[in-house]
Design a protein around this motif. Structure first.
Motif, PDB file in Angstrom:
ATOM      1  N   UNK A  40       8.828   8.046  -0.088  1.00  0.00           N
ATOM      2  CA  UNK A  40       9.506   8.590   1.094  1.00  0.00           C
ATOM      3  C   UNK A  40       8.569   8.497   2.302  1.00  0.00           C
ATOM      4  N   UNK A  41       9.153   8.641   3.483  1.00  0.00           N
ATOM      5  CA  UNK A  41       8.355   8.616   4.706  1.00  0.00           C
ATOM      6  C   UNK A  41       7.320   9.728   4.700  1.00  0.00           C
ATOM      7  N   UNK A  42       7.685  10.893   4.169  1.00  0.00           N
ATOM      8  CA  UNK A  42       6.724  12.001   4.142  1.00  0.00           C
ATOM      9  C   UNK A  42       5.580  11.709   3.173  1.00  0.00           C
ATOM     10  N   UNK A  43       5.871  11.044   2.057  1.00  0.00           N
ATOM     11  CA  UNK A  43       4.810  10.671   1.115  1.00  0.00           C
ATOM     12  C   UNK A  43       3.856   9.658   1.747  1.00  0.00           C
ATOM     13  N   UNK A  44       4.416   8.707   2.460  1.00  0.00           N
ATOM     14  CA  UNK A  44       3.592   7.714   3.156  1.00  0.00           C
ATOM     15  C   UNK A  44       2.750   8.407   4.224  1.00  0.00           C
ATOM     16  N   UNK A  45       3.359   9.320   4.966  1.00  0.00           N
ATOM     17  CA  UNK A  45       2.639  10.064   6.005  1.00  0.00           C
ATOM     18  C   UNK A  45       1.496  10.885   5.436  1.00  0.00           C
ATOM     19  N   UNK A  46       1.755  11.567   4.310  1.00  0.00           N
ATOM     20  CA  UNK A  46       0.694  12.361   3.671  1.00  0.00           C
ATOM     21  C   UNK A  46      -0.435  11.460   3.179  1.00  0.00           C
TER      22      UNK A  46
END
Length: 170
Positions: A7-13
């Motif tokens: 997910x975008x949040x996983x990539x961001x983290x």
């Protein structure tokens, strides 16, 4: 064959974690051993609301009169560098620092001393000349073009100009 989509949040983290680790490597793996024993990651970014602001003062603190921005990206274009140097100059002004320096991780180089240090060519010229005569701050727009040196080559210039403690690096 199954592929997993992050997910975008996983990539961001993951990017956030990677950036913090790169900052730690610059601080603990290089600056502290090279004359800035009080260098540390600055975990609080700046912020702005409708009626108040707290400026971003860079990624590293404890390096008196210097602001550092650390980038864990090997794909920065010339325009990216110009934009990041402008942001770093704003951070240096907000922090009351003399110079703003951008450190860019280099692929395949584990030693942060072999990573790129970016600063305006006028600032680099001022550092080179600092030990020779009193030179005022460089504000000429023609001297704001990016200059790139390895961090290990920049540190002796910073020491010669009176930044950090070179005896701590010996």
């Amino acid at each position: 064959m199954t592929t997993t989509t992050r997910s975008r949040s996983e990539i961001g983290r993951a990017n956030n974690r990677k950036g913090k680790n790169t900052e730690r490597r610059v601080v603990a793996g290089y600056l502290r051993e090279s004359g800035w024993p009080d260098a540390e990651r600055k975990p609080d970014p700046g912020w702005r609301s409708t009626d108040r602001a707290c400026p971003d003062l860079g990624d590293i603190r404890g390096t008196d009169r210097l602001v550092w921005q650390v980038k864990d990206r090997t794909d920065l274009s010339g325009l990216d560098i110009v934009r990041i140097l402008a942001e770093t100059a704003e951070q240096a002004i907000a922090a009351g620092a003399d110079y703003g320096i951008v450190i860019q991780r280099c692929a395949g180089k584990a030693d942060p001393g072999r990573w790129w240090a970016w600063l305006p060519v006028g600032d680099l010229a001022a550092l080179v000349a600092a030990g020779q005569h009193d030179w005022p701050a460089v504000l000429d727009p023609q001297l704001q073009v990016p200059a790139r040196v390895e961090l290990a080559d920049l540190v002796p210039l910073l020491h010669a100009a009176g930044y950090g403690t070179p005896e701590a690096a010996a």
